[in-house]
Motif scaffolding. Structure first.
Motif, PDB file in Angstrom:
ATOM      1  N   GLU A  31      -0.323 -10.127 -10.175  1.00 54.84           N
ATOM      2  CA  GLU A  31      -0.755  -9.342  -9.415  1.00 54.84           C
ATOM      3  C   GLU A  31      -1.465  -9.505  -8.066  1.00 54.84           C
ATOM      4  OE1 GLU A  31      -4.140  -5.689  -9.888  1.00 54.84           O
ATOM      5  OE2 GLU A  31      -2.881  -6.026 -11.650  1.00 54.84           O
ATOM      6  N   LEU A  82       2.104  -2.340  -6.508  1.00 59.04           N
ATOM      7  CA  LEU A  82       1.421  -1.608  -7.362  1.00 59.04           C
ATOM      8  C   LEU A  82       1.778  -0.260  -7.929  1.00 59.04           C
ATOM      9  CD1 LEU A  82      -2.175  -2.421  -6.079  1.00 59.04           C
ATOM     10  CD2 LEU A  82      -0.943  -3.778  -7.932  1.00 59.04           C
ATOM     11  N   SER A 143      -1.875  -1.186 -11.192  1.00 59.68           N
ATOM     12  CA  SER A 143      -3.208  -1.825 -11.081  1.00 59.68           C
ATOM     13  C   SER A 143      -3.790  -1.861 -12.424  1.00 59.68           C
ATOM     14  CB  SER A 143      -3.814  -0.836 -10.054  1.00 59.68           C
ATOM     15  OG  SER A 143      -5.222  -1.451  -9.831  1.00 59.68           O
ATOM     16  N   SER A 151      -8.489  -0.146  -6.086  1.00 56.81           N
ATOM     17  CA  SER A 151      -7.238  -0.418  -5.351  1.00 56.81           C
ATOM     18  C   SER A 151      -6.724   0.978  -4.665  1.00 56.81           C
ATOM     19  CB  SER A 151      -6.442  -0.807  -6.403  1.00 56.81           C
ATOM     20  OG  SER A 151      -6.724  -2.017  -7.127  1.00 56.81           O
ATOM     21  N   ALA A 206      -8.090  -4.801  -3.643  1.00 54.09           N
ATOM     22  CA  ALA A 206      -6.914  -4.282  -4.526  1.00 54.09           C
ATOM     23  C   ALA A 206      -6.287  -5.425  -5.255  1.00 54.09           C
ATOM     24  CB  ALA A 206      -5.745  -3.790  -3.316  1.00 54.09           C
ATOM     25  N   GLY A 209      -8.568  -5.805  -7.912  1.00 54.13           N
ATOM     26  CA  GLY A 209      -8.711  -4.644  -8.660  1.00 54.13           C
ATOM     27  C   GLY A 209     -10.209  -4.252  -9.032  1.00 54.13           C
ATOM     28  N   ASN A 252      -2.905  -1.242 -17.826  1.00 56.78           N
ATOM     29  CA  ASN A 252      -2.611  -0.325 -16.765  1.00 56.78           C
ATOM     30  C   ASN A 252      -1.838   0.945 -17.083  1.00 56.78           C
ATOM     31  OD1 ASN A 252       0.326  -1.379 -16.732  1.00 56.78           O
ATOM     32  ND2 ASN A 252      -0.273  -3.149 -15.525  1.00 56.78           N
TER      33      ASN A 252
END
Length: 353
Positions: A31, A82, A143, A151, A206, A209, A252
């Motif tokens: 990520e 994301l 995310s 984020s 971001a 997170g 998520n």
């Protein structure tokens, strides 16, 4: 005395930020990877700006123009990734190489329109990012829920920053037209340095997170709930309590939707309409209730309780805990658990806050 342009200092600060992200082994490198690349581009661009305006080396201008274009496109790719339920692929984003290709052609054949082209590219990507943000934190389905709100804030900041950078370029162009560019250096030093710091911090937030504190995002008033919304929300409640999914730190919205065999947007709408909150808030509420129970019924350290509840960031844990309970985890435990010589009492009955 050796002259060090201010953009070089910014590049150093961004490099420290990049190293901190690389050293945080929280299992979410995939990520982070696009955002690590984005911060790397910010560092290079800051160095290029320092060389151009600190030492007045004009020959580096083509590289500055190309880097600026690639940064705008890469920022969009990072945040769009994301917002995708499926794994993003390079083939999905290849059209975003076209702006950089256009700049290369302009550099080689017809340099005059480059400034206007960069301004239009920045405005277009800035508006696109803000449009992506219109649905709130739940738009970023990939995310981690522990940091979805952060984020989302970073997404908004990046969109506004790109538009602000375009405005700065317009001001610089106007200065060259009206005053021969005598103020351009100062404008660049102020505008781009601030923009790169803001963008770098936003990308770091971001990508991680969960590295900064921020207020929870309140969703707009939801429309009336339907029977289908109630059924989806009930199924989600059952899934969360039966399998304790909220304890997964990498959880998520996309993963939740797959387990329910529903589109992520359908799950998000149901939670918003039934519970009046985003999915990230819903999951964090469950995590905090689990933490409360552990704080009262066990003598585990607060840090272990944080991890066992699904949080990986102490700042996020403390913020969410205070939001629901009005006090810190340590204060909560002291007020509810009678202390004896051995530690926390094991026979205290937990009451949900």
């Amino acid at each position: 005395m050796i002259f060090v342009p201010l953009p070089f200092v910014v590049a150093l600060l961004l490099a420290i930020l990049l190293i901190r992200m690389l050293r945080q082994g929280d299992g979410s490198f995939a990520e982070k990877r696009p955002f690590l690349l984005l911060i790397g581009f910010y560092i290079i661009q800051s160095v290029v700006i320092g060389i151009r305006w600190g030492y007045d080396i004009i020959d580096i201008m083509p590289l500055q123009s190309l880097m600026a274009t690639m940064i705008a496109a890469l920022a969009w790719v990072c945040f769009k990734g994301l917002a995708m339920e499926e794994q993003p692929t390079l083939s999905r984003f290849w059209p975003h190489l076209l702006p950089a290709a256009a700049i290369v052609i302009f550099i080689a054949l017809y340099p005059e329109p480059i400034s206007l082209a960069i301004i239009l590219i920045f405005i277009a990507y800035g508006i696109a990012l803000l449009w992506l943000a219109r649905r709130g934190p739940d738009a970023l389905v990939a995310s981690r829920l522990d940091g979805a709100v952060l984020s989302y804030r970073s997404l908004q900041i990046t969109g506004f920053a790109l538009i602000a950078s375009a405005v700065t370029d317009i001001v610089i162009s106007f200065d060259f037209t009206q005053a021969g560019g005598i103020h351009a250096g100062a404008i660049v030093a102020l505008g781009n340095v601030i923009a790169l710091l803001i963008l770098g911090t936003a990308a770091s937030v971001a990508g991680n997170g969960s590295t900064m504190d921020a207020a929870s995002s309140e969703p707009p008033p939801p429309p009336p709930a339907t029977e289908e919304d109630g059924a989806v929300a009930a199924a989600l409640d059952a899934l969360m309590h039966a399998r304790q999914l909220y304890r997964d730190p990498d959880l998520n919205l996309s993963r939740i939707a797959r387990k329910m065999n529903l589109p992520a947007r359908r799950v998000s709408m149901a939670v918003n309409r039934i519970h009046g909150m985003s999915v990230s808030q819903y999951v964090n509420d469950l995590r905090i209730r689990s933490a409360c129970e552990q704080l009262v019924t066990t003598d585990h350290p607060v840090t272990q309780v944080m991890f066992d509840s699904g949080f990986i960031s102490k700042s996020n844990f403390n913020r969410e805990f205070a939001r629901l309970n009005g006090e810190s985890p340590t204060q909560f435990r002291k007020r509810r658990v009678p202390r004896e010589s051995g530690g926390a009492a094991s026979n205290v009955i937990f009451m949900s806050p």
